[in-house]
Design an enzyme around this catalytic site. Sequence first.
Site, PDB file in Angstrom:
ATOM      1  N   GLY A 242      49.592 106.058 -15.549  1.00  0.00           N
ATOM      2  CA  GLY A 242      50.837 106.737 -15.208  1.00  0.00           C
ATOM      3  C   GLY A 242      51.279 106.475 -13.785  1.00  0.00           C
ATOM      4  NE  ARG A 243      47.573 109.561 -10.005  1.00  0.00           N
ATOM      5  CZ  ARG A 243      46.440 110.217  -9.856  1.00  0.00           C
ATOM      6  NH1 ARG A 243      45.312 109.552  -9.654  1.00  0.00           N
ATOM      7  NH2 ARG A 243      46.409 111.532  -9.918  1.00  0.00           N
ATOM      8  CD  GLU A 363      52.707 110.492 -14.485  1.00  0.00           C
ATOM      9  OE1 GLU A 363      52.032 109.463 -14.352  1.00  0.00           O
ATOM     10  OE2 GLU A 363      53.631 110.605 -15.309  1.00  0.00           O
TER      11      GLU A 363
END
Length: 379
Positions: A242-243, A363
Amino acid sequence: MSFKLSDEQLMIQSMVREFSRKVVAATAAERDRTKEFPWDNFKQMGELGLMGMMVPTEYEGEGADAVSYVLALSEIAYSCASTSVVMSVQNSIVCESINNFGTEEQKQEFLVPLASGEIIGAFALTEPDAGSDPVSQTATAVRDGDHYILNGTKRFITSGKNCKAVIVTAKTDETAGHKGISAFLVAKETPGLIVGHAEDKMGLRASDTTDLIFENCRVPGSAILGKEGDGFKIAMSGLDSGRIGIAAQSLGVAQAAMDASVKYAKKRKQFGKPISMHQGIRWQIADMATQIEAARQLVMSAAAMKDRKENYTTQASMAKLFASEMVNKVTARAIQIHGGYGFTKDYPVERFYRDARVFTIYEGTSEIQRIVISNSILK
């Protein structure tokens, strides 16, 4: 760019760029105003294979690599950050987690419709009192025969209202710290799963962010993702991916802000010449371009490491930290270049500025990224 893109990667980039600037851009400002969820964007993106890009083809995905995904996500973010955040959660966290940890049954039931864009997925980790510190979450999953009973409130859940499948973390063992957290894959229509308060946000306004409340929500034992106690591991590996996604979104928004600034600076005249002829503006644009390029190298490097199956946790955090901080600087600079007009809704830079603000928060905040990076260096 020093990365040599393959013909296939260039083709994906150019296809998504055309779709993004023709279709996605057309309604972005209006959706920002009305908060209308971009269903029609996602329907078309599903047909183009953008909702499950890295999912294997046997589960209706595209089987694309992470570099192609980053290129595509940046192009969507260029036109509409709200659309890109849903695409990012869907691909980076939801599909990826099910693909890596799900059973064959879970893949058939959830991954296939997710990857084809038929449904939207959500990832529910954050709670009212547990964000950066997921171990302090209080949601519980208590075994009851061959079922689990879920209780707890999850907060700031992207697509909470519009999703049809949720990966939710909850404590199955209060005494085991991070090893006591499990992950469950829950269909939205499950009784006891309630959509709570919808946030009225500064940016990303066409993407819904809600509470998800679990009240004696009874799920079968087969709903567990991975095995009992795997929840923290699943969440962390999803967040690594996600990063890279957040960093790619940051790139897209920053590029849009710079392109808008260049266009405006060439047109706007002060002191008898376009402001693009004044050194003060030229140097600002040089700095913006340099920061965007540095972020691009970090993002592409992390994605390429992922494709090579190397450990990319630190690089994902570096890319996310640098790119999210960068887009906040670049969008602020874009408003400055636009002068008073930048503060109005007549120009898109004020939307870019508002959309970008959360990138250093969700996130994993910039502070959490610095913990991850420093831990890996000082271990």
